[in-house]
Scaffold this motif. Structure first.
Motif, PDB file in Angstrom:
ATOM      1  N   UNK A 171      11.234 -17.812  23.356  1.00  0.00           N
ATOM      2  CA  UNK A 171      12.230 -18.336  24.292  1.00  0.00           C
ATOM      3  C   UNK A 171      13.616 -17.808  23.927  1.00  0.00           C
ATOM      4  N   UNK A 172      13.923 -17.813  22.630  1.00  0.00           N
ATOM      5  CA  UNK A 172      15.208 -17.258  22.183  1.00  0.00           C
ATOM      6  C   UNK A 172      15.293 -15.779  22.548  1.00  0.00           C
ATOM      7  N   UNK A 173      14.182 -15.045  22.377  1.00  0.00           N
ATOM      8  CA  UNK A 173      14.168 -13.629  22.739  1.00  0.00           C
ATOM      9  C   UNK A 173      14.406 -13.410  24.219  1.00  0.00           C
ATOM     10  N   UNK A 174      13.856 -14.289  25.063  1.00  0.00           N
ATOM     11  CA  UNK A 174      14.079 -14.171  26.511  1.00  0.00           C
ATOM     12  C   UNK A 174      15.546 -14.392  26.844  1.00  0.00           C
ATOM     13  N   UNK A 175      16.184 -15.343  26.170  1.00  0.00           N
ATOM     14  CA  UNK A 175      17.612 -15.587  26.397  1.00  0.00           C
ATOM     15  C   UNK A 175      18.439 -14.377  25.964  1.00  0.00           C
ATOM     16  N   UNK A 176      18.020 -13.710  24.890  1.00  0.00           N
ATOM     17  CA  UNK A 176      18.745 -12.542  24.401  1.00  0.00           C
ATOM     18  C   UNK A 176      18.494 -11.296  25.241  1.00  0.00           C
ATOM     19  N   UNK A 177      17.403 -11.276  25.996  1.00  0.00           N
ATOM     20  CA  UNK A 177      16.977 -10.057  26.686  1.00  0.00           C
ATOM     21  C   UNK A 177      18.047  -9.455  27.599  1.00  0.00           C
ATOM     22  N   UNK A 178      18.751 -10.233  28.452  1.00  0.00           N
ATOM     23  CA  UNK A 178      19.774  -9.603  29.310  1.00  0.00           C
ATOM     24  C   UNK A 178      20.860  -8.873  28.523  1.00  0.00           C
ATOM     25  N   UNK A 179      21.318  -9.486  27.425  1.00  0.00           N
ATOM     26  CA  UNK A 179      22.342  -8.833  26.613  1.00  0.00           C
ATOM     27  C   UNK A 179      21.785  -7.591  25.926  1.00  0.00           C
ATOM     28  N   UNK A 180      20.532  -7.653  25.486  1.00  0.00           N
ATOM     29  CA  UNK A 180      19.914  -6.478  24.878  1.00  0.00           C
ATOM     30  C   UNK A 180      19.782  -5.361  25.896  1.00  0.00           C
ATOM     31  N   UNK A 181      19.490  -5.714  27.152  1.00  0.00           N
ATOM     32  CA  UNK A 181      19.386  -4.699  28.209  1.00  0.00           C
ATOM     33  C   UNK A 181      20.745  -4.047  28.464  1.00  0.00           C
ATOM     34  N   UNK A 182      21.790  -4.874  28.500  1.00  0.00           N
ATOM     35  CA  UNK A 182      23.143  -4.321  28.685  1.00  0.00           C
ATOM     36  C   UNK A 182      23.492  -3.370  27.547  1.00  0.00           C
ATOM     37  N   UNK A 183      23.157  -3.739  26.316  1.00  0.00           N
ATOM     38  CA  UNK A 183      23.419  -2.875  25.162  1.00  0.00           C
ATOM     39  C   UNK A 183      22.668  -1.564  25.277  1.00  0.00           C
ATOM     40  N   UNK A 184      21.402  -1.618  25.673  1.00  0.00           N
ATOM     41  CA  UNK A 184      20.596  -0.410  25.798  1.00  0.00           C
ATOM     42  C   UNK A 184      21.160   0.515  26.861  1.00  0.00           C
ATOM     43  N   UNK A 185      21.551  -0.043  28.000  1.00  0.00           N
ATOM     44  CA  UNK A 185      22.121   0.783  29.075  1.00  0.00           C
ATOM     45  C   UNK A 185      23.443   1.417  28.631  1.00  0.00           C
ATOM     46  N   UNK A 186      24.239   0.668  27.871  1.00  0.00           N
ATOM     47  CA  UNK A 186      25.505   1.232  27.391  1.00  0.00           C
ATOM     48  C   UNK A 186      25.266   2.378  26.430  1.00  0.00           C
ATOM     49  N   UNK A 187      24.276   2.250  25.554  1.00  0.00           N
ATOM     50  CA  UNK A 187      23.963   3.320  24.610  1.00  0.00           C
ATOM     51  C   UNK A 187      23.482   4.567  25.343  1.00  0.00           C
ATOM     52  N   UNK A 188      22.690   4.376  26.393  1.00  0.00           N
ATOM     53  CA  UNK A 188      22.207   5.526  27.163  1.00  0.00           C
ATOM     54  C   UNK A 188      23.345   6.267  27.852  1.00  0.00           C
ATOM     55  N   UNK A 189      24.442   5.557  28.139  1.00  0.00           N
ATOM     56  CA  UNK A 189      25.604   6.181  28.761  1.00  0.00           C
ATOM     57  C   UNK A 189      26.634   6.657  27.744  1.00  0.00           C
ATOM     58  N   UNK A 190      26.302   6.532  26.460  1.00  0.00           N
ATOM     59  CA  UNK A 190      27.216   6.998  25.423  1.00  0.00           C
ATOM     60  C   UNK A 190      28.245   5.980  24.996  1.00  0.00           C
ATOM     61  N   UNK A 191      28.031   4.690  25.314  1.00  0.00           N
ATOM     62  CA  UNK A 191      28.946   3.624  24.924  1.00  0.00           C
ATOM     63  C   UNK A 191      28.211   2.663  23.981  1.00  0.00           C
ATOM     64  N   UNK A 192      28.930   1.595  23.572  1.00  0.00           N
ATOM     65  CA  UNK A 192      28.331   0.672  22.609  1.00  0.00           C
ATOM     66  C   UNK A 192      28.182  -0.752  23.108  1.00  0.00           C
ATOM     67  N   UNK A 193      29.057  -1.231  23.969  1.00  0.00           N
ATOM     68  CA  UNK A 193      29.014  -2.606  24.468  1.00  0.00           C
ATOM     69  C   UNK A 193      29.016  -3.608  23.310  1.00  0.00           C
ATOM     70  N   UNK A 194      30.130  -3.601  22.583  1.00  0.00           N
ATOM     71  CA  UNK A 194      30.263  -4.471  21.419  1.00  0.00           C
ATOM     72  C   UNK A 194      30.146  -5.940  21.811  1.00  0.00           C
ATOM     73  N   UNK A 195      30.686  -6.310  22.972  1.00  0.00           N
ATOM     74  CA  UNK A 195      30.643  -7.717  23.401  1.00  0.00           C
ATOM     75  C   UNK A 195      29.199  -8.181  23.593  1.00  0.00           C
ATOM     76  N   UNK A 196      28.365  -7.333  24.195  1.00  0.00           N
ATOM     77  CA  UNK A 196      26.962  -7.700  24.402  1.00  0.00           C
ATOM     78  C   UNK A 196      26.245  -7.837  23.062  1.00  0.00           C
ATOM     79  N   UNK A 197      26.539  -6.949  22.124  1.00  0.00           N
ATOM     80  CA  UNK A 197      25.913  -7.041  20.802  1.00  0.00           C
ATOM     81  C   UNK A 197      26.352  -8.307  20.076  1.00  0.00           C
ATOM     82  N   UNK A 198      27.632  -8.639  20.187  1.00  0.00           N
ATOM     83  CA  UNK A 198      28.130  -9.858  19.546  1.00  0.00           C
ATOM     84  C   UNK A 198      27.471 -11.094  20.158  1.00  0.00           C
TER      85      UNK A 198
END
Length: 366
Positions: A266-293
């Motif tokens: 359940x905790x992993x499901x709650x984290x999933x949207x932020x993890x997706x945002x982080x992954x998309x940012x990395x694919x575009x050459x960014x980091x998305x520090x806020x999503x990681x935090x």
């Protein structure tokens, strides 16, 4: 150990399910009137053989009764995990920013190893502190976060040894099969279809069959922490003790672990949207520090709330098995200090309790 007086009207009005073991939704503890009559002492849970449903109910009953105690203990290792993950994120930030390999990669690996070792120590100690707190609450005493940590931290090396042993018991059979299969599939040049088929079969057997065997081995070792906390056993003796007590209780242990695992999911499901945002940012050459935090913060909260469930459940099964196999309820009733009572040396499955009324094990061995 049932301290209620059957002639007491308060006891007669108390739900029948609380003392006949048929209703698992009713916490088995002293009525509030008797608790107040004892000078406001904390609820005392009756020591008697429990059904699987009662073990699960009592796990959450004990947790609810002292939520801030157990969550506070888990928050200590959760805070260490938060710091450790933050340090790793900073190191990865510099690696990502400077695109530097070689020395920086070596530093990153070293940081990950050291920080994970620190977290392992914190996690092991807080698990032991949780087991200590459960034993205190369950046997009618009081404790605090600080008292629980101080009572266990001096034996931190033993708890790390138990944690590593438990992880090893889960992984060694799957790895014994899957690693050779992985080598056959990926590292041997010019392999034929037959070799590839053998490699794939080994990987499949390691993940599926080896995983099942690993879980059974882990369940056999799951009560080592309560054993070493309550009985002051060393690592090897605690593992042997856990195996003896786990006989006939693997179903209960499996359900406790499964519920805890589902809560982590359940905790992993709650984290999933932020993890997706982080992954998309990395694919575009960014980091998305806020999503990681945000991911780290949710992980800290989830760790603090979910982690106590498994250890509370395992500790209650530990006491339940001692009641069934060793008449631990009579030991407590006679007034002996449970933490100082040495467990009998059992070389085989004891029959004590199995011939007593109401103590027959209702589990099917896994």
């Amino acid at each position: 150990m049932d301290l209620q007086d059957p002639l007491d009207p308060e006891y007669r009005d108390f739900p029948v399910a609380a003392h006949n073991g048929n209703g698992w939704l009713t916490p088995a503890k002293l009525p509030e009137a008797q608790t107040a009559a004892m000078g406001g002492a904390p609820p005392i849970y009756d020591l008697r053989p429990l059904t699987t449903g009662e073990v699960l109910d009592r796990t959450f009953s004990v947790y609810r009764s002292r939520f801030w105690l157990f969550a506070g203990i888990a928050a200590v290792s959760g805070a260490v995990q938060l710091v450790v993950s933050s340090v790793q994120m900073v190191v990865q930030h510099f690696t990502f920013r400077h695109r530097t390999f070689g020395k920086l990669d070596a530093v990153s690996v070293a940081v990950i190893f050291v920080t994970n070792a620190i977290f392992l120590m914190a996690f092991s100690v807080t698990q032991a502190a949780t087991a200590f707190a459960v034993s205190e609450v369950y046997l009618g005493r009081t404790t605090t976060i600080g008292d629980s940590l101080r009572a266990t931290i001096e034996r931190w090396l033993a708890y790390i040894g138990i944690a590593l042993w438990q992880v090893g018991s889960l992984l060694w059979v799957p790895m014994l099969l899957a690693v050779p299969g992985f080598v056959l599939l990926t590292l041997i040049p010019g392999k034929g279809i037959g070799m590839a088929a053998v490699g794939g079969l080994l990987v499949f057997a390691g993940i599926l069959g080896g995983g099942v065997v690993g879980v059974i081995f882990l369940l056999r070792n799951s009560m080592a922490v309560p054993a070493t906390v309550v009985e002051r056993l060393k690592v090897r003796a605690a593992m042997r003790r856990s195996k003896v007590l786990a006989a006939g209780a693997k179903g209960k242990l499996f359900l406790v672990g499964l519920i805890s695992y589902c809560l982590y999911m359940v905790v992993g499901v709650v984290q999933a949207p932020l993890a997706f945002v982080t992954l998309m940012a990395i694919r575009k050459g960014h980091e998305s520090v806020a999503a990681q935090a945000g991911t780290l913060l949710i992980g800290f909260l989830g760790h603090s709330v979910v982690t106590p469930v498994a250890m509370i459940g395992f500790t209650l099964v530990y006491f339940d098995q001692r009641v069934r196999k060793e008449a631990f309820d009579l030991v407590v009733l006679l007034g002996d200090e449970p933490a100082l009572v040495e467990a009998p040396m059992v070389l085989d499955e004891p029959v004590v309790g199995e011939i007593s009324e109401g103590r027959a094990d209702d589990e099917t061995l896994l």
